[in-house]
Motif scaffolding. Structure first.
Motif, PDB file in Angstrom:
ATOM      1  N   ASP A  90       0.853  -1.195   0.000  1.00  0.00           N
ATOM      2  CA  ASP A  90       0.000   0.000   0.000  1.00  0.00           C
ATOM      3  C   ASP A  90       0.885   1.241   0.000  1.00  0.00           C
ATOM      4  O   ASP A  90       2.010   1.227   0.512  1.00  0.00           O
ATOM      5  CB  ASP A  90      -0.875   0.061   1.253  1.00  0.00           C
ATOM      6  CG  ASP A  90      -2.052  -0.899   1.216  1.00  0.00           C
ATOM      7  OD1 ASP A  90      -2.182  -1.651   0.226  1.00  0.00           O
ATOM      8  OD2 ASP A  90      -2.835  -0.904   2.191  1.00  0.00           O
TER       9      ASP A  90
ATOM     10  N   HIS B  18       0.271   5.745   0.365  1.00  0.00           N
ATOM     11  CA  HIS B  18      -0.715   6.817   0.517  1.00  0.00           C
ATOM     12  C   HIS B  18      -0.007   8.166   0.494  1.00  0.00           C
ATOM     13  O   HIS B  18       1.204   8.262   0.699  1.00  0.00           O
ATOM     14  CB  HIS B  18      -1.500   6.654   1.830  1.00  0.00           C
ATOM     15  CG  HIS B  18      -0.693   6.930   3.059  1.00  0.00           C
ATOM     16  ND1 HIS B  18       0.225   6.022   3.577  1.00  0.00           N
ATOM     17  CD2 HIS B  18      -0.632   8.020   3.870  1.00  0.00           C
ATOM     18  CE1 HIS B  18       0.781   6.528   4.656  1.00  0.00           C
ATOM     19  NE2 HIS B  18       0.294   7.743   4.861  1.00  0.00           N
TER      20      HIS B  18
ATOM     21  N   ALA C 288      -3.201   3.944  -2.751  1.00  0.00           N
ATOM     22  CA  ALA C 288      -2.965   2.976  -3.816  1.00  0.00           C
ATOM     23  C   ALA C 288      -2.592   1.645  -3.182  1.00  0.00           C
ATOM     24  O   ALA C 288      -1.808   1.603  -2.235  1.00  0.00           O
ATOM     25  CB  ALA C 288      -1.845   3.449  -4.737  1.00  0.00           C
TER      26      ALA C 288
ATOM     27  N   SER D  52       2.300   0.904  -6.777  1.00  0.00           N
ATOM     28  CA  SER D  52       1.558   1.846  -5.928  1.00  0.00           C
ATOM     29  C   SER D  52       2.327   3.155  -5.759  1.00  0.00           C
ATOM     30  O   SER D  52       1.736   4.249  -5.765  1.00  0.00           O
ATOM     31  CB  SER D  52       1.249   1.220  -4.561  1.00  0.00           C
ATOM     32  OG  SER D  52       2.426   0.880  -3.856  1.00  0.00           O
TER      33      SER D  52
ATOM     34  N   ALA E 110       2.199   5.226  -8.946  1.00  0.00           N
ATOM     35  CA  ALA E 110       0.904   5.897  -9.071  1.00  0.00           C
ATOM     36  C   ALA E 110       0.895   7.202  -8.288  1.00  0.00           C
ATOM     37  O   ALA E 110       0.443   8.248  -8.781  1.00  0.00           O
ATOM     38  CB  ALA E 110      -0.210   4.971  -8.596  1.00  0.00           C
TER      39      ALA E 110
ATOM     40  N   THR F 154      -1.911  -1.662  -9.809  1.00  0.00           N
ATOM     41  CA  THR F 154      -2.305  -1.104  -8.521  1.00  0.00           C
ATOM     42  C   THR F 154      -3.734  -0.596  -8.601  1.00  0.00           C
ATOM     43  O   THR F 154      -4.232  -0.288  -9.692  1.00  0.00           O
ATOM     44  CB  THR F 154      -1.360   0.048  -8.097  1.00  0.00           C
ATOM     45  OG1 THR F 154      -1.686   0.476  -6.777  1.00  0.00           O
ATOM     46  CG2 THR F 154      -1.464   1.239  -9.043  1.00  0.00           C
ATOM     47  N   THR F 155      -4.393  -0.527  -7.473  1.00  0.00           N
ATOM     48  CA  THR F 155      -5.627   0.230  -7.378  1.00  0.00           C
ATOM     49  C   THR F 155      -5.241   1.669  -7.048  1.00  0.00           C
ATOM     50  O   THR F 155      -4.108   1.932  -6.617  1.00  0.00           O
ATOM     51  CB  THR F 155      -6.552  -0.315  -6.273  1.00  0.00           C
ATOM     52  OG1 THR F 155      -5.950  -0.073  -4.990  1.00  0.00           O
ATOM     53  CG2 THR F 155      -6.779  -1.814  -6.440  1.00  0.00           C
ATOM     54  N   LEU F 156      -6.155   2.603  -7.236  1.00  0.00           N
ATOM     55  CA  LEU F 156      -5.841   4.007  -6.941  1.00  0.00           C
ATOM     56  C   LEU F 156      -7.127   4.787  -6.719  1.00  0.00           C
ATOM     57  O   LEU F 156      -8.020   4.762  -7.568  1.00  0.00           O
ATOM     58  CB  LEU F 156      -5.055   4.636  -8.097  1.00  0.00           C
ATOM     59  CG  LEU F 156      -4.684   6.110  -7.969  1.00  0.00           C
ATOM     60  CD1 LEU F 156      -3.821   6.365  -6.739  1.00  0.00           C
ATOM     61  CD2 LEU F 156      -3.978   6.593  -9.240  1.00  0.00           C
TER      62      LEU F 156
ATOM     63  N   CYS G 153     -10.212   0.158  -3.423  1.00  0.00           N
ATOM     64  CA  CYS G 153     -10.162   1.013  -2.247  1.00  0.00           C
ATOM     65  C   CYS G 153     -11.538   1.669  -2.121  1.00  0.00           C
ATOM     66  O   CYS G 153     -12.278   1.738  -3.101  1.00  0.00           O
ATOM     67  CB  CYS G 153      -9.074   2.087  -2.385  1.00  0.00           C
ATOM     68  SG  CYS G 153      -7.395   1.432  -2.362  1.00  0.00           S
TER      69      CYS G 153
ATOM     70  N   SER H 219      -7.897  -1.939 -13.090  1.00  0.00           N
ATOM     71  CA  SER H 219      -6.715  -1.603 -12.300  1.00  0.00           C
ATOM     72  C   SER H 219      -5.904  -0.556 -13.036  1.00  0.00           C
ATOM     73  O   SER H 219      -6.147  -0.274 -14.213  1.00  0.00           O
ATOM     74  CB  SER H 219      -5.857  -2.848 -12.034  1.00  0.00           C
ATOM     75  OG  SER H 219      -5.318  -3.324 -13.266  1.00  0.00           O
TER      76      SER H 219
ATOM     77  N   SER I 201      -7.842   1.176   1.992  1.00  0.00           N
ATOM     78  CA  SER I 201      -7.600   0.021   1.137  1.00  0.00           C
ATOM     79  C   SER I 201      -8.477  -1.139   1.595  1.00  0.00           C
ATOM     80  O   SER I 201      -9.046  -1.124   2.687  1.00  0.00           O
ATOM     81  CB  SER I 201      -6.120  -0.383   1.180  1.00  0.00           C
ATOM     82  OG  SER I 201      -5.744  -0.771   2.495  1.00  0.00           O
TER      83      SER I 201
END
Length: 286
Positions: free
Chosen positions: A38, A40, A63, A76, A79, A126-128, A146, A192, A218
């Motif tokens: 993760d 941030h 992320a 992450s 991003a 990654t997620t964001l 998230c 993603s 997250s």
């Protein structure tokens, strides 16, 4: 850090247009992962517009990287780097465009790195989720799972939709919400950042109100909590204490994933005398 304030003569104190926010961010590796994938970022800028007026803007971002021991952490952080680069050229207004550019740049950068060495960075993604507070509006850019929750007038709303197989099936009315909460595709991403050369991000705008409390987190945090536990935390105004409480709850339940949570409370919206003010609020000390 103690609470300090600065006082200026009333005729020299600029008016502040925007929001004043109290926030707390916590990230934890979890109890089974070998590293924290993760990432941030929280930032706050007060920018002078005229001799008598300044604007206040915030960015909150989380992320959650995936794709192998090394790739997820790199994705992450890449991003967030793209967000920071875009933010430094942003001077307010059109936050949706700023967020869209940042997310598309993040996607292209991560995708290109992943293709450069597929064996090392296999499926690096990654997620964001990004939240921009500018004047009286809140703009959200979102890809992945998230979540952003808002508590307003004792009502909790999830302002993002999970981009997962279970959530997509729920949207198509193929399963019920109860089935979705236990579905094996609950954490199987359908979108993603970095997974494909082109990315479809959700970008939404919401009006802010003084008294709103938000939780950006997250899936390592929200998946270990009930909605009632999140509601209870958001009903309290001590963002520092309540954010810590939610993380402790997740850890007490085994915390199999990395955990990141950012809780923030809207103290003031609109035009206010900027000074005297508390550095404690500006620095996010709840």
């Amino acid at each position: 850090m103690g609470e300090n304030s600065i006082t200026m003569p009333a005729d020299k104190a600029p008016n502040l247009v925007g929001v004043i926010v109290t926030w707390r961010a916590i990230t934890h590796q979890g109890l089974t992962r070998s590293q924290n994938e993760d990432a941030h970022w929280v930032t706050h800028v007060v920018e002078s517009k005229t001799d008598t007026e300044s604007s206040s803007r915030y960015i909150f971002a989380v992320a959650d990287g995936l794709g192998g021991h090394r790739g997820g952490a790199i994705a992450s952080r890449m991003a967030l780097k793209a967000i920071k680069e875009e933010f430094h050229t942003w001077h307010g207004g059109e936050a949706d465009r700023m967020i869209s550019r940042a997310m598309q740049n993040a996607n292209q950068n991560i995708f290109c790195v992943a293709q450069s060495d597929p064996e090392l960075f296999q499926k690096m993604q990654t997620t964001l989720t990004i939240v921009a507070l500018d004047n009286d509006s809140l703009v959200v850019g979102h890809v992945g799972d998230c979540r952003l929750y808002r508590m307003r007038d004792d009502r909790i709303d999830q302002l993002t939709r999970d981009h997962t197989m279970a959530s997509d099936m729920l949207q198509m009315h193929l399963i019920t919400s109860q089935q979705a909460s236990a579905h094996p595709g609950r954490h199987q991403l359908t979108r993603s950042v970095g997974g494909d050369p082109f990315m479809n991000a959700d970008i939404t705008r919401h009006e802010t109100q003084a008294g709103d409390t938000y939780l950006l987190c997250s899936d390592g945090l929200w998946s270990e909590l009930t909605e009632e536990e999140i509601r209870s935390a958001l009903q309290e105004h001590d963002t520092s204490q309540e954010c810590e409480k939610l993380v402790r709850l997740a850890l007490s339940r085994g915390a199999p994933d990395n955990i990141t949570g950012i809780m923030f409370h809207i103290d003031i919206v609109g035009k206010q005398a900027a000074l005297p003010f508390s550095w404690r609020s500006l620095l996010g000390k709840g």
